[in-house]
Design a protein around this motif. Structure first.
Motif, PDB file in Angstrom:
ATOM      1  N   ASP A 136      29.238  -3.189  44.544  1.00  0.00           N
ATOM      2  CA  ASP A 136      30.158  -2.705  43.517  1.00  0.00           C
ATOM      3  C   ASP A 136      30.361  -1.196  43.563  1.00  0.00           C
ATOM      4  O   ASP A 136      31.388  -0.698  43.110  1.00  0.00           O
ATOM      5  N   ALA A 137      29.393  -0.483  44.115  1.00  0.00           N
ATOM      6  CA  ALA A 137      29.510   0.969  44.238  1.00  0.00           C
ATOM      7  C   ALA A 137      28.497   1.455  45.270  1.00  0.00           C
ATOM      8  O   ALA A 137      27.527   0.760  45.592  1.00  0.00           O
ATOM      9  N   SER A 138      28.755   2.645  45.777  1.00  0.00           N
ATOM     10  CA  SER A 138      27.840   3.295  46.718  1.00  0.00           C
ATOM     11  C   SER A 138      27.776   4.770  46.382  1.00  0.00           C
ATOM     12  O   SER A 138      28.811   5.410  46.150  1.00  0.00           O
ATOM     13  N   ILE A 139      26.560   5.315  46.368  1.00  0.00           N
ATOM     14  CA  ILE A 139      26.345   6.720  46.023  1.00  0.00           C
ATOM     15  C   ILE A 139      25.536   7.368  47.135  1.00  0.00           C
ATOM     16  O   ILE A 139      24.398   6.971  47.405  1.00  0.00           O
ATOM     17  N   ALA A 140      26.124   8.359  47.803  1.00  0.00           N
ATOM     18  CA  ALA A 140      25.420   9.100  48.846  1.00  0.00           C
ATOM     19  C   ALA A 140      25.679  10.581  48.640  1.00  0.00           C
ATOM     20  O   ALA A 140      26.836  11.013  48.605  1.00  0.00           O
ATOM     21  N   LEU A 141      24.625  11.352  48.510  1.00  0.00           N
ATOM     22  CA  LEU A 141      24.763  12.799  48.323  1.00  0.00           C
ATOM     23  C   LEU A 141      24.784  13.495  49.678  1.00  0.00           C
ATOM     24  O   LEU A 141      24.066  14.463  49.927  1.00  0.00           O
ATOM     25  N   SER A 142      25.602  12.986  50.568  1.00  0.00           N
ATOM     26  CA  SER A 142      25.804  13.572  51.892  1.00  0.00           C
ATOM     27  C   SER A 142      27.184  13.151  52.367  1.00  0.00           C
ATOM     28  O   SER A 142      27.802  12.248  51.796  1.00  0.00           O
ATOM     29  N   ASN A 143      27.655  13.788  53.432  1.00  0.00           N
ATOM     30  CA  ASN A 143      29.006  13.483  53.903  1.00  0.00           C
ATOM     31  C   ASN A 143      29.204  14.019  55.310  1.00  0.00           C
ATOM     32  O   ASN A 143      29.780  15.073  55.519  1.00  0.00           O
ATOM     33  N   HIS A 144      28.693  13.311  56.303  1.00  0.00           N
ATOM     34  CA  HIS A 144      28.956  13.659  57.696  1.00  0.00           C
ATOM     35  C   HIS A 144      30.164  12.843  58.157  1.00  0.00           C
ATOM     36  O   HIS A 144      30.216  11.628  57.933  1.00  0.00           O
ATOM     37  N   PRO A 145      31.127  13.465  58.815  1.00  0.00           N
ATOM     38  CA  PRO A 145      32.359  12.747  59.159  1.00  0.00           C
ATOM     39  C   PRO A 145      32.121  11.519  60.017  1.00  0.00           C
ATOM     40  O   PRO A 145      32.820  10.507  59.854  1.00  0.00           O
ATOM     41  N   TRP A 146      31.159  11.565  60.923  1.00  0.00           N
ATOM     42  CA  TRP A 146      30.900  10.387  61.761  1.00  0.00           C
ATOM     43  C   TRP A 146      30.351   9.230  60.924  1.00  0.00           C
ATOM     44  O   TRP A 146      30.573   8.069  61.246  1.00  0.00           O
ATOM     45  N   ASP A 147      29.615   9.540  59.861  1.00  0.00           N
ATOM     46  CA  ASP A 147      29.074   8.496  58.985  1.00  0.00           C
ATOM     47  C   ASP A 147      30.134   7.884  58.080  1.00  0.00           C
ATOM     48  O   ASP A 147      30.097   6.685  57.786  1.00  0.00           O
ATOM     49  N   THR A 148      31.059   8.709  57.605  1.00  0.00           N
ATOM     50  CA  THR A 148      31.872   8.301  56.465  1.00  0.00           C
ATOM     51  C   THR A 148      33.362   8.121  56.734  1.00  0.00           C
ATOM     52  O   THR A 148      34.042   7.449  55.952  1.00  0.00           O
ATOM     53  N   ALA A 149      33.907   8.696  57.805  1.00  0.00           N
ATOM     54  CA  ALA A 149      35.360   8.691  57.985  1.00  0.00           C
ATOM     55  C   ALA A 149      35.928   7.281  58.005  1.00  0.00           C
ATOM     56  O   ALA A 149      36.877   6.965  57.276  1.00  0.00           O
ATOM     57  N   ALA A 150      35.361   6.412  58.827  1.00  0.00           N
ATOM     58  CA  ALA A 150      35.896   5.046  58.928  1.00  0.00           C
ATOM     59  C   ALA A 150      35.752   4.312  57.606  1.00  0.00           C
ATOM     60  O   ALA A 150      36.700   3.668  57.128  1.00  0.00           O
ATOM     61  N   GLY A 151      34.582   4.378  56.998  1.00  0.00           N
ATOM     62  CA  GLY A 151      34.330   3.654  55.762  1.00  0.00           C
ATOM     63  C   GLY A 151      35.175   4.130  54.600  1.00  0.00           C
ATOM     64  O   GLY A 151      35.630   3.321  53.777  1.00  0.00           O
ATOM     65  N   ILE A 152      35.396   5.430  54.531  1.00  0.00           N
ATOM     66  CA  ILE A 152      36.244   5.962  53.460  1.00  0.00           C
ATOM     67  C   ILE A 152      37.674   5.466  53.615  1.00  0.00           C
ATOM     68  O   ILE A 152      38.324   5.057  52.640  1.00  0.00           O
ATOM     69  N   ALA A 153      38.191   5.473  54.840  1.00  0.00           N
ATOM     70  CA  ALA A 153      39.551   4.970  55.059  1.00  0.00           C
ATOM     71  C   ALA A 153      39.661   3.504  54.656  1.00  0.00           C
ATOM     72  O   ALA A 153      40.643   3.094  54.020  1.00  0.00           O
ATOM     73  N   ILE A 154      38.658   2.722  54.992  1.00  0.00           N
ATOM     74  CA  ILE A 154      38.676   1.290  54.669  1.00  0.00           C
ATOM     75  C   ILE A 154      38.556   1.072  53.165  1.00  0.00           C
ATOM     76  O   ILE A 154      39.306   0.287  52.571  1.00  0.00           O
ATOM     77  N   ALA A 155      37.614   1.767  52.536  1.00  0.00           N
ATOM     78  CA  ALA A 155      37.417   1.599  51.089  1.00  0.00           C
ATOM     79  C   ALA A 155      38.646   2.038  50.305  1.00  0.00           C
ATOM     80  O   ALA A 155      39.072   1.367  49.352  1.00  0.00           O
ATOM     81  N   ARG A 156      39.230   3.149  50.690  1.00  0.00           N
ATOM     82  CA  ARG A 156      40.418   3.649  49.982  1.00  0.00           C
ATOM     83  C   ARG A 156      41.580   2.669  50.111  1.00  0.00           C
ATOM     84  O   ARG A 156      42.262   2.356  49.123  1.00  0.00           O
ATOM     85  N   GLU A 157      41.802   2.170  51.317  1.00  0.00           N
ATOM     86  CA  GLU A 157      42.911   1.228  51.523  1.00  0.00           C
ATOM     87  C   GLU A 157      42.675  -0.101  50.812  1.00  0.00           C
ATOM     88  O   GLU A 157      43.619  -0.781  50.420  1.00  0.00           O
ATOM     89  N   ALA A 158      41.398  -0.465  50.648  1.00  0.00           N
ATOM     90  CA  ALA A 158      41.086  -1.705  49.933  1.00  0.00           C
ATOM     91  C   ALA A 158      41.366  -1.583  48.443  1.00  0.00           C
ATOM     92  O   ALA A 158      41.554  -2.594  47.752  1.00  0.00           O
ATOM     93  N   GLY A 159      41.349  -0.347  47.931  1.00  0.00           N
ATOM     94  CA  GLY A 159      41.593  -0.135  46.506  1.00  0.00           C
ATOM     95  C   GLY A 159      40.410   0.393  45.743  1.00  0.00           C
ATOM     96  O   GLY A 159      40.465   0.537  44.512  1.00  0.00           O
ATOM     97  N   ALA A 160      39.316   0.714  46.441  1.00  0.00           N
ATOM     98  CA  ALA A 160      38.160   1.320  45.778  1.00  0.00           C
ATOM     99  C   ALA A 160      38.430   2.795  45.514  1.00  0.00           C
ATOM    100  O   ALA A 160      39.258   3.420  46.184  1.00  0.00           O
ATOM    101  N   HIS A 161      37.722   3.356  44.540  1.00  0.00           N
ATOM    102  CA  HIS A 161      37.775   4.797  44.318  1.00  0.00           C
ATOM    103  C   HIS A 161      36.853   5.473  45.323  1.00  0.00           C
ATOM    104  O   HIS A 161      35.692   5.084  45.488  1.00  0.00           O
ATOM    105  N   THR A 162      37.369   6.476  46.032  1.00  0.00           N
ATOM    106  CA  THR A 162      36.582   7.264  46.976  1.00  0.00           C
ATOM    107  C   THR A 162      36.648   8.709  46.497  1.00  0.00           C
ATOM    108  O   THR A 162      37.726   9.287  46.412  1.00  0.00           O
ATOM    109  N   MET A 163      35.498   9.301  46.212  1.00  0.00           N
ATOM    110  CA  MET A 163      35.512  10.572  45.490  1.00  0.00           C
ATOM    111  C   MET A 163      34.238  11.364  45.746  1.00  0.00           C
ATOM    112  O   MET A 163      33.298  10.883  46.384  1.00  0.00           O
TER     113      MET A 163
END
Length: 265
Positions: free
Chosen positions: A201-228
């Protein structure tokens, strides 16, 4: 090349090749890289295969890999984590994934995530929706944190880890009090893909490396989740945290983050 539909097809082919390497090659030698971090021969082999393929197919697009770096050539950059969850991989835990994203400046616009040991794949491109094996995905409809399963990112390691973990530990404590369940899966790619598809239902990570997050953020945003970020601003690669949530949980998740910051200061 700026046709995201065509680039998504190229990204999918690149991840096909990466998955083939994973299926054919052993983990191999594991080498330490910093405090409690590691890289395997398999990580390096996957990254080299994908880098070579993408350089041939899209020489005008930059490339950034977790293990061997890279460079930006213009406003588009591929961003690859060859094995997101190497510690899991090395220990025989099947929670790890190949994560290939495309950045337009600092915004993730495309992503493919393959979970080779779970035989699962997710993909998305800006304006085209998010999919799991061709079926459109959406985040959960959960509206109360008390009914939510929430993933948290790994705790910090390295220099000043104790200081950096202060708020992470407080978040974990507050989630233990407020959420249905808390999970630490050890792979940002899985966390983000599963929020996108409603498994989390949610994911919380206090980090943000582009290799870790770029693909997942694009997928989550397009699915309709809040990415912030932790303040609720739209997530960018310059953000200091990676927060994703089902639409109905956005406000409660942000309140929890504010409470954790106030009590850990």
């Amino acid at each position: 090349m700026t046709d995201l539909r065509a680039l998504l097809d190229i990204a999918s082919q690149a991840v096909d090749q990466a998955a083939a390497v994973v299926s054919q090659k052993a983990v191999g030698t594991v080498t330490a890289k910093g405090d409690r971090d590691m890289v395997s021969e398999l990580d390096l082999a996957v990254e080299e295969r994908v880098r070579t393929f993408l350089h041939t197919e899209t020489p005008e697009i930059g490339f950034l890999g977790e293990e061997q770096g890279g460079q930006r050539l213009g406003n588009l950059t591929w961003s690859l984590d060859p094995i997101d969850g190497t510690a899991n991989l090395v220990s025989g835990i099947p929670l790890c994934g190949i994560s290939l994203g495309l950045l337009r400046n600092d915004t993730a616009v495309l992503g493919v995530i393959d979970l080779p040991f779970l035989q699962d794949r997710y993909q998305a491109a800006e304006g085209q929706g998010a999919y799991r094996f061709g079926q459109r995905i959406h985040p959960s409809r959960t509206t109360r944190l008390h009914e939510a399963i929430v993933a948290v990112g790994d705790y910090a390691v390295g220099e000043r880890a104790a200081e950096h973990n202060r708020q992470r530990l407080k978040i974990t404590q507050l989630l233990a009090e407020r959420a249905l369940r808390v999970r630490m899966l050890g792979s940002a790619a899985i966390d983000l893909a599963w929020v996108a598809s409603g498994r989390l239902d949610a994911s919380i990570a206090l980090s943000n490396h582009p290799w870790d997050t770029a693909a997942g953020i694009a997928i989550a945003r397009e699915a309709g989740a809040h990415t912030m970020d932790t303040a609720g601003r739209p997530h960018e690669m310059t953000s200091t945290a990676t927060i994703t949530a089902a639409p109905g949980l956005r406000d409660e998740v942000l309140r929890l983050l504010q409470d954790s910051a106030n009590t850990s200061a």
